[in-house]
Enzyme design. Structure first.
Site, short mmCIF file in Angstrom:
data_model
loop_
_atom_site.label_atom_id
_atom_site.label_comp_id
_atom_site.label_asym_id
_atom_site.label_seq_id
_atom_site.Cartn_x
_atom_site.Cartn_y
_atom_site.Cartn_z
CB CYS A 151 -116.89 86.01 64.38
SG CYS A 151 -117.61 84.37 64.44
CG MET A 152 -117.32 85.92 70.78
SD MET A 152 -116.07 87.06 71.38
CE MET A 152 -116.02 86.62 73.12
#
Length: 654
Positions: free
Chosen positions: A27-28
């Protein structure tokens, strides 16, 4: 090979090699693994890596926190490991293989009730307020209630039941909607199914026990009859009916030609599920739910009820860690439906208070440790208001002994609570405000239990902590987040706006809204500062802007919920919109910049839809974390105020 190639090789070895990887994504900020054998992962070694900021396991996923450079790290890792990455949804599906049947069932229950919790809490507060109006005999020498003294309050009492009834009696509607939402089927059909379970045409579930068998209405089909009984406040009948609807819809959608699916699929799915609900599933679900509630009720009221109270009070906090506590929502609601109250929920509220009181003990022990207090104080407050995660994960489990002291205090309070038969009208706020949901006759005794839940953990934590030498003095801190408490547009305490701007180190608010410390965010990764120091904004608008001049260096094109910036003063920032909003797959998010683009203070970065985030069941609180402080030696976070985008200073670097 990229710059993370060597770190990727090291991580591959520490997680048990390529053969131990079931799936991998990112993810981020995090690498997300599903490991074939989680026991092979060398967690201590992984967390000791220079490129790694921390790790944790959640819902069958082993997550390794990397930071802004996770996309590059991921690319180097899949190249080194010789594996192919998959989507986050695929990782979640693979992660279920690491869950046993019970864990999957608990996860399903949690996902069903999570969207309903705000409404249930509101309903509990409404009933609690009605308690104060119509059940507390405080007037004319204790002979009359407020509703009996005042026509206005009598009318208000009647009006508030409109909300209370909608929440609790019509609960099957919400459950059916939530199940269809979780299963990805047609939500309006779920709502209609729920309405057929609580229709006014049916005999109200609360009237069944007092209605003679020959007076119960029925549908006459000639060869057989079916009783027309409603399922107000019933949990299991609604869950069984809703899952039946979902699987029927998926079945008919699969076998029906596209040209007639709009007619055939909803008609057949809804009709058959309603028939199943009233002919088979409803009666079965009612009996199962009643059996479960009767067993729990017997434990709470039987000969060994004191033992039950002690055990439940002691183990509830560990249940929170495992996620098994989500089962209690369904049990509480069934107890309320069957016995017009729950004796289980008061002990849950007391457990939350006890864990908060253990943190209160840590506040006393570390009263001269400013950095520790930035974690302790908000964690204690949120726990007393019913949100336990910051207290349990941020403070108590970190030291362990406060967690155990809280469990002991909860057990003591649970014994007294059960012995006194303290009963709640409804589920409410699981902390100090929980007293509003207690039946008025039991409020004084619950207050005594609350005092026990405060005093015992506090004293135990203070005594044990003092023996362990945890009474601390001031610590030198390289970076000092501070709460200014100043008004909008104010600068740093002790320096003027011009002085700070002259240093070229002040960043401004990236959203309109209340600026809060990370500890109040309620997310394990951000709140604990694993990603770095920072702050957050509870947004009042929907446009994220740049806090200063810099360059866009990190973007997530598939989710569009976060952006990484390299500021001109060398500081790297991560701005993350919402908590767990990566699950929305970009729905409701729009990038207004491109990677590598130059931005100035106030440049639009991301537009987001607050309503969509809310409907998805996520918080829209937006986090800004300093992932690399560059040459800055001191970082001052200005929180506790309302910020205005591109005007209010929120960070100062020296």
């Amino acid at each position: 090979m990229g710059k993370y190639a060597e770190d990727a090789r090291e991580l591959l070895e520490l997680i048990g090699g390529k053969e131990n990887i079931g799936a991998v994504s990112h993810c981020m900020t995090r690498m997300r693994f599903v490991l074939n054998d989680p026991g092979k992962a060398d967690v201590a070694g992984i967390e000791g890596m220079k490129a790694v900021k921390g790790s944790f396991t959640q819902s069958g996923q082993f997550q390794v926190i990397i930071g802004n450079g996770v996309a590059d790290f991921y690319n180097d890792f899949v190249a080194v490991a010789g594996v192919e990455g998959v989507s986050k949804d695929a990782v979640k599906q693979a992660a279920k293989k690491n869950q046993n049947v019970l864990q999957r069932a608990i996860t399903a229950i949690a996902e069903i009730f999570a969207p309903l919790i705000p409404a249930i809490i509101v309903g509990g507060l409404i009933l609690g307020f009605r308690n104060c109006i119509d059940s507390l005999y405080l007037f004319e020498n204790g002979t009359k209630t407020l509703a009996e003294m005042s026509q206005f309050w009598a009318g208000m009492d009647s009006f508030l039941w409109l909300i209370g009834e909608a929440v609790f009696h019509m609960l099957p509607v919400g459950i059916c909607w939530s199940v269809t939402k979780k299963m990805g089927t047609t939500q309006i059909l779920g709502i209609i199914l729920g309405l057929t379970l609580v229709s006014g045409q049916l005999l109200n579930a609360y009237s069944v026990a007092t209605t003679a068998a020959d007076s119960i209405p029925y549908w006459d089909f000639g060869a057989f009859r079916i009783n027309m009984i409603g399922y107000q406040a019933q949990v299991l009948p609604a869950i069984l009916a809703a899952f039946t609807l979902c699987y029927l819809e998926k079945f008919f959608r699969k076998i029906t030609p596209q040209v007639i699916s709009m007619v055939v699929v909803p008609f057949c799915s809804l009709l058959l599920s309603v028939v199943a609900a009233h002919f088979i599933l409803g009666p079965i679900g009612w009996k199962i739910g009643s059996a479960i509630s009767s067993v729990v009720y017997a434990g709470i009221t039987g000969s060994f009820k004191v033992v039950f109270g002690a055990v439940f009070g002691f183990v509830y906090a560990p249940l929170v860690i495992t996620g098994l506590h989500h089962m209690t929502n369904a049990i509480d609601l069934q107890l309320i439906a069957d016995y017009e109250g729950t004796m289980l929920w008061p002990m849950i509220a007391l457990s939350n208070i006890a864990q908060g009181s253990a943190v209160l003990g840590m506040i006393w022990l570390q009263k001269k440790d400013a950095r520790a207090q930035e974690v302790n104080v908000p964690a204690c407050i949120s726990c007393y208001l019913g949100v336990t995660e910051p207290a349990i994960f941020g403070v108590n489990l970190k030291h362990m002994f406060p967690f155990i002291c809280g469990m002991i205090g909860s057990a003591c309070a649970g014994v007294v609570c059960v012995a006194a038969s303290v009963t709640a009208n409804a589920i409410g706020v699981g902390g100090l405000p929980g007293i509003l949901s207690i039946k008025p006759v039991f409020m004084p005794m619950f207050a005594v239990c609350m005092a026990i839940a405060v005093a015992v953990p506090f004293l135990l934590t203070a005594v044990v902590g003092k023996k362990k030498g945890l009474v601390t003095g001031n610590r030198a801190m390289e970076r000092v987040p501070e709460e200014s408490g100043s008004q909008e547009g104010s600068g740093v305490s002790g320096g003027s706006r011009d002085e700070n701007m002259g240093k070229g180190q002040a960043f401004r608010a990236f959203l309109d809204g209340m600026v809060i410390p990370l500890k109040e965010v309620g997310d394990g990764v951000f709140s604990e500062g694993i990603m770095g120091e920072g702050l957050a904004v509870r947004p009042e608008n929907d446009m994220v802007t740049s806090p200063g001049a810099g360059t866009v260096i990190v973007m997530m094109e598939d989710s569009r919920h976060a952006v990484g910036l390299l500021m001109d003063n060398g500081v790297q920032l991560l701005i993350h919109v919402g908590i767990d909003t990566v699950d929305m797959k970009g729905d409701g998010f729009t990038y207004l910049v491109k990677q590598g683009e130059r931005v100035s203070a106030g440049s639009p970065l991301i537009r987001f839809d607050r309503e969509k985030i809310k409907k998805a069941g996520h918080s829209d609180v937006t986090v800004c974390v300093v992932t690399d402080a560059g040459e800055a030696e001191i970082i001052r976070m200005l929180t506790g105020m309302r910020g205005t985008a591109n005007e209010t200073e929120i960070m100062v670097f020296e």
